[in-house]
Scaffold this active site. Structure first.
Site, short mmCIF file in Angstrom:
data_model
loop_
_atom_site.label_atom_id
_atom_site.label_comp_id
_atom_site.label_asym_id
_atom_site.label_seq_id
_atom_site.Cartn_x
_atom_site.Cartn_y
_atom_site.Cartn_z
CG ASN A 9 -1.80 1.13 1.37
OD1 ASN A 9 -1.76 2.05 0.56
ND2 ASN A 9 -2.63 1.12 2.40
CE LYS A 16 -0.74 2.39 6.82
NZ LYS A 16 -2.17 2.55 6.96
NE ARG A 84 -5.91 1.90 -0.19
CZ ARG A 84 -5.88 2.98 0.58
NH1 ARG A 84 -4.78 3.28 1.25
NH2 ARG A 84 -6.92 3.75 0.67
CG HIS A 173 -12.04 4.54 3.11
ND1 HIS A 173 -12.65 5.65 3.66
CD2 HIS A 173 -10.72 4.67 3.35
CE1 HIS A 173 -11.73 6.42 4.22
NE2 HIS A 173 -10.56 5.86 4.04
NE ARG A 232 -8.20 13.18 3.41
CZ ARG A 232 -8.33 11.89 3.14
NH1 ARG A 232 -9.30 11.46 2.36
NH2 ARG A 232 -7.50 11.01 3.65
CG ASP A 274 -4.30 11.37 17.65
OD1 ASP A 274 -5.26 10.92 18.31
OD2 ASP A 274 -3.27 10.72 17.43
CG MET A 275 -11.36 11.13 18.14
SD MET A 275 -12.18 12.73 17.98
CE MET A 275 -13.36 12.43 16.70
CB ILE A 323 -12.35 7.32 15.10
CG1 ILE A 323 -11.14 8.26 14.99
CG2 ILE A 323 -13.46 7.94 15.94
CD1 ILE A 323 -11.41 9.56 14.24
CD GLU A 325 -10.83 -1.03 13.83
OE1 GLU A 325 -9.81 -1.35 14.48
OE2 GLU A 325 -10.87 -1.01 12.60
CG ASN A 326 -9.43 1.89 19.13
OD1 ASN A 326 -9.27 0.90 19.83
ND2 ASN A 326 -8.86 2.05 17.95
CD GLU A 379 -8.34 -0.13 4.64
OE1 GLU A 379 -7.75 0.18 5.68
OE2 GLU A 379 -8.63 0.67 3.75
P1 ADP Z 1 -5.62 5.55 8.90
O1 ADP Z 1 -6.80 6.14 8.17
O2 ADP Z 1 -4.38 6.35 8.73
O3 ADP Z 1 -5.45 4.05 8.69
P2 ADP Z 1 -6.53 4.82 11.56
O4 ADP Z 1 -7.62 3.91 11.10
O5 ADP Z 1 -5.37 4.22 12.28
O6 ADP Z 1 -5.99 5.78 10.44
O7 ADP Z 1 -7.23 5.89 12.53
C1 ADP Z 1 -6.54 6.98 13.06
C2 ADP Z 1 -7.50 7.74 14.00
O8 ADP Z 1 -7.95 6.82 15.01
C3 ADP Z 1 -6.84 8.91 14.72
O9 ADP Z 1 -7.73 10.02 14.75
C4 ADP Z 1 -6.66 8.35 16.11
O10 ADP Z 1 -6.70 9.37 17.07
C5 ADP Z 1 -7.88 7.48 16.24
N1 ADP Z 1 -7.75 6.54 17.35
C6 ADP Z 1 -6.89 5.52 17.49
N2 ADP Z 1 -7.04 4.95 18.72
C7 ADP Z 1 -8.01 5.64 19.36
C8 ADP Z 1 -8.64 5.56 20.65
N3 ADP Z 1 -8.25 4.65 21.54
N4 ADP Z 1 -9.63 6.45 20.93
C9 ADP Z 1 -9.98 7.38 20.05
N5 ADP Z 1 -9.44 7.51 18.83
C10 ADP Z 1 -8.47 6.65 18.49
#
Ligand code: ADP
Length: 400
Positions: A9, A16, A84, A173, A232, A274-275, A323, A325-326, A379
């Site tokens: 990728n 990656k 990809r 995506h 964005r 970063d969330m 975001i 997933e977490n 992915e």
């Molecule tokens: P990419 O699109 O680069 O693959 P990711 O799927 O890894 O990105 O997502 C990155 C986002 O996920 C960032 O905004 C990061 O802050 C957020 N994130 C990762 N872990 C957590 C968490 N535990 N709580 C909230 N947000 C999270």
């Protein structure tokens, strides 16, 4: 390792990679070459013994980094390479074996993905040079959305722009939406139903899937349309461009940089894309961080509500990406804003389903209410699977 597929990728400044075995029970080797083209370029990942490594690449570009990655994988004997590719235009509706004609067709879409498609082509050239005998397959981000009907993919613009210049909504995506929708179809008893998928990473998009096919999605001609993302803007009034040009004398490049790199969560908060960082700051009453999270969630809920129009029946919503997933707080806010769809959250399951866990986060008491799921995306796994599938089909059709 068992017949692994090497998944590549290539981003604008990163590569990656993952070596995906044909059994889900075997470990994956994976890594990332980042900050390519700069003095801080680095390669990090996990080696064949599961040990993490990190080493400098000192100014390496894509080709040098790829050579370094492939050298480290020499012992692993991949059977094929799956690349990809971000934009496949209308021509590519599924994974495709790479040959000179396919490379030319990908070059022809460079104007629509100027940051990504050239990097994807560089990755192909480098792997081809180093592994000339391995089959190489392109898996397109746009391909899963080629099932969109015209009412979803056409902009209300003069017809000639579509016919002559391919100006339409493509969606991105695709590997993530394809994996997650197939997975929820396998996990839920409501098989082959109507799902809304929210892929929330640095890039964010929603997708409506009916009976396994994408029927609408939030991204458009480019991956800028739709939701609020890390940097964005997502949707803005298209009149904004002319306004900035006329009133502030901004160039197209300046506007492009603003919308792609300085907006979204970063622009709204004035703090970070970063969330996790925004939640910390919001807990300390940082007004920008609070606003950024609120706008992110509201716009996401609006997008899901809008995309529900594409489905004959809403069976549930699935959250994925870093975001999705977490972040149980973002999920709770979005569900709260969609209560009129009958959505209900199981607060304990929501709080527990983080860190790569998969599962349902609604109470499931009312058998008719839409379900809520968290499904970690894969992915790389999907790209490897589509690569393998294409090669099996080719073998089945080869003359005996
Ligand atoms: P990419 O699109 O680069 O693959 P990711 O799927 O890894 O990105 O997502 C990155 C986002 O996920 C960032 O905004 C990061 O802050 C957020 N994130 C990762 N872990 C957590 C968490 N535990 N709580 C909230 N947000 C999270």
């Amino acid at each position: 390792m068992n017949d692994p597929v090497l998944v590549i990728n290539c981003g604008s400044s990163s590569i990656k990679y993952a070596l995906v075995p044909d059994s889900a029970h075997q470990p994956r080797l994976s890594g990332l070459a980042e900050r390519l083209g700069s003095e801080d370029a680095r390669l990090k990942g996990v080696d064949g013994q599961g040990r993490p490594f990190s080493r400098p690449l000192h100014g390496a570009g894509h080709a040098d980094a790829m050579a370094e990655i492939l050298e480290g994988l020499e012992e692993q004997h991949p059977v094929a390479v799956g690349h990809r590719v971000v934009h496949g235009g209308e021509r590519f509706t599924r994974a495709t074996r790479i040959d000179a004609a396919v490379r030319r067709a990908i070059e022809a879409t460079v104007a629509m993905a100027p940051l990504h498609n050239p990097a994807n082509l560089e990755g192909m050239a480098a792997t081809q040079a180093l592994f000339p005998d391995l089959p190489q397959v392109a898996v397109f981000d746009t391909a899963f959305h080629q099932t969109l009907p015209p009412r979803a993919y056409r902009y209300a613009l003069p017809d000639a722009l579509y016919r002559r210049h391919g100006i339409r909504r493509y969606g991105f995506h695709g590997s993530s939406h394809a994996y997650v929708s197939a997975r929820v179809d396998a996990l839920s008893e409501r098989r082959h139903g109507g799902w809304l998928i929210a892929h929330l990473g640095n890039g964010c998009s929603t997708c409506a899937v009916w009976q396994g096919q994408s029927v609408d999605t939030s991204m458009g001609l480019t991956p800028l349309e739709g939701l609020v993302m890390g940097t964005r803007s997502g949707d803005v009034d298209p009149g904004l461009h002319a306004h900035l040009a006329r009133q502030l004398d901004w160039s197209l490049e300046r506007i492009d940089t603003l919308l792609n790199k300085e907006s979204g969560l970063l622009g709204l908060s004035g703090l970070s894309n970063d969330m996790r960082r925004l939640h910390q700051a919001a807990a300390e009453h940082h007004a920008g961080a609070e606003l950024a999270i609120e706008v992110f969630c509201y716009r996401l809920a609006k997008s899901l509500a809008g995309l529900s129009c594409a489905l004959p029946r809403l069976d549930g919503i699935v959250f994925t990406g870093g975001i999705g997933e977490n972040d149980s707080d973002v999920r709770a806010r979005v569900v709260e804003q969609l209560r009129h769809f009958g959505l209900r959250l199981d607060a304990v399951a929501n709080a527990d389903t983080v860190g790569g866990r998969e599962g349902r986060i609604d109470p499931g008491e009312d058998g008719r209410a839409p379900e809520l799921w968290v499904i970690p995306t894969d992915e790389e796994g999907r790209i490897a699977e589509e690569t393998r599938q294409l090669l099996q089909e080719e073998a089945a059709h080869a003359p005996q």
